[in-house]
Design a protein around this motif. Structure first.
Motif, mmCIF file in Angstrom:
data_model
loop_
_atom_site.group_PDB
_atom_site.id
_atom_site.type_symbol
_atom_site.label_atom_id
_atom_site.label_comp_id
_atom_site.label_asym_id
_atom_site.label_seq_id
_atom_site.Cartn_x
_atom_site.Cartn_y
_atom_site.Cartn_z
ATOM 1 N N SER A 162 1.203 -6.458 17.764
ATOM 2 C CA SER A 162 2.528 -6.040 17.304
ATOM 3 C C SER A 162 3.565 -7.024 17.814
ATOM 4 O O SER A 162 3.442 -7.567 18.918
ATOM 5 C CB SER A 162 2.863 -4.645 17.823
ATOM 6 N N VAL A 185 0.215 -6.291 8.305
ATOM 7 C CA VAL A 185 -0.296 -5.026 7.774
ATOM 8 C C VAL A 185 0.736 -3.894 7.783
ATOM 9 O O VAL A 185 0.567 -2.913 7.073
ATOM 10 C CB VAL A 185 -1.587 -4.567 8.499
ATOM 11 N N GLU A 186 1.805 -4.021 8.590
ATOM 12 C CA GLU A 186 2.813 -2.952 8.584
ATOM 13 C C GLU A 186 4.150 -3.451 9.095
ATOM 14 O O GLU A 186 4.216 -4.292 9.993
ATOM 15 C CB GLU A 186 2.364 -1.772 9.444
ATOM 16 N N GLY A 208 4.322 3.588 1.850
ATOM 17 C CA GLY A 208 5.577 3.533 2.574
ATOM 18 C C GLY A 208 6.403 4.767 2.298
ATOM 19 O O GLY A 208 6.029 5.614 1.484
ATOM 20 N N ARG A 252 7.862 -1.683 10.400
ATOM 21 C CA ARG A 252 8.586 -0.463 10.778
ATOM 22 C C ARG A 252 9.992 -0.878 11.189
ATOM 23 O O ARG A 252 10.148 -1.783 12.010
ATOM 24 C CB ARG A 252 7.898 0.261 11.932
ATOM 25 N N THR A 260 3.223 -0.239 4.612
ATOM 26 C CA THR A 260 1.949 -0.900 4.916
ATOM 27 C C THR A 260 1.612 -1.843 3.773
ATOM 28 O O THR A 260 1.959 -1.604 2.621
ATOM 29 C CB THR A 260 0.809 0.114 5.135
ATOM 30 N N TRP A 319 9.141 2.554 6.862
ATOM 31 C CA TRP A 319 7.844 1.943 7.158
ATOM 32 C C TRP A 319 7.167 1.559 5.851
ATOM 33 O O TRP A 319 7.417 2.158 4.801
ATOM 34 C CB TRP A 319 6.940 2.850 7.985
ATOM 35 N N ASP A 337 3.209 -5.125 12.557
ATOM 36 C CA ASP A 337 1.834 -5.073 13.059
ATOM 37 C C ASP A 337 1.018 -6.056 12.249
ATOM 38 O O ASP A 337 1.140 -6.122 11.018
ATOM 39 C CB ASP A 337 1.252 -3.666 12.918
ATOM 40 N N LYS A 359 0.806 -1.223 0.000
ATOM 41 C CA LYS A 359 0.000 0.000 0.000
ATOM 42 C C LYS A 359 0.835 1.266 0.000
ATOM 43 O O LYS A 359 0.923 1.960 -1.002
ATOM 44 C CB LYS A 359 -0.950 -0.004 1.196
ATOM 45 N N GLU A 403 -0.803 -5.875 2.901
ATOM 46 C CA GLU A 403 -1.705 -6.944 3.332
ATOM 47 C C GLU A 403 -1.129 -8.261 2.845
ATOM 48 O O GLU A 403 -1.184 -8.563 1.654
ATOM 49 C CB GLU A 403 -3.115 -6.742 2.766
ATOM 50 N N GLU A 447 -5.678 -6.260 16.823
ATOM 51 C CA GLU A 447 -4.371 -5.878 16.300
ATOM 52 C C GLU A 447 -3.278 -6.330 17.262
ATOM 53 O O GLU A 447 -3.437 -6.213 18.475
ATOM 54 C CB GLU A 447 -4.281 -4.363 16.114
#
Length: 172
Positions: free
Chosen positions: A141, A166-167, A75, A169, A113, A111, A132, A73, A115, A139
């Protein structure tokens, strides 16, 4: 005296030639723009690309989705999808629905994001990394160990539920 007279004539001729060249280059412009000048400027401005505005959307995300069935998605450009065979030191994500998925991390932090369903393990690199994940509406982490495997998602869940990554970092 003849030498001085020749220098004066030469300088006068040079000044006249310069003035004529200036008039030719400027088209005899008087300093006031004409409609023709404005039209020429507008045409040139219309040919140039606009300003670039960063929207943080992942480049070629549609192509990656079509080819690899991975939803990337947004970043900051410091975590990018790479071919796992292209090198070492990558962040490796393991999912039941896919082969190993690798990400290169660069800069001081990054970072991204996405799926990616059914993720169960992540191998860290030299960066401090957190991921995450979601399972239903919940949710979670996970801190990823540097240069080691970390159980995440269903392999770290007491109920063995499928988790979606989903993410990511990362920071130095």
């Amino acid at each position: 005296m003849k030498a001085r007279s020749a220098i004066v004539r030469t300088l006068g001729a040079a000044a006249a030639a310069g003035a004529l060249a200036w008039i030719a280059v400027t088209g005899g412009a008087t300093g006031t723009p004409t409609a023709q000048d404005s039209a020429a400027l507008a045409a040139v401005a219309g040919e140039n690309p606009g300003y670039a505005v960063e929207d943080y959307n992942y480049p070629q995300a549609d192509r990656i989705l079509a080819e690899k069935n991975i939803v990337l998605k947004r970043g900051d450009g410091h975590i990018t999808l790479v071919d796992c065979a292209s090198g070492t030191g990558f962040l490796e994500v393991w999912a039941r629905s896919k082969d190993k998925i690798c990400f290169q991390v660069s800069g001081n932090s990054g970072w991204l994001t996405m799926e990616i369903p059914s993720v169960y393990g992540v191998k860290g690199n030299d960066y401090a990394t957190q991921v995450d994940m979601t399972v239903g509406t919940e949710e979670k982490s996970f801190d990823i160990a540097k240069n080691a495997w970390t159980a995440v998602g269903e392999s770290a869940d007491e109920q063995g539920r499928e988790h979606m990554l989903v993410e990511i970092r990362s920071s130095k």
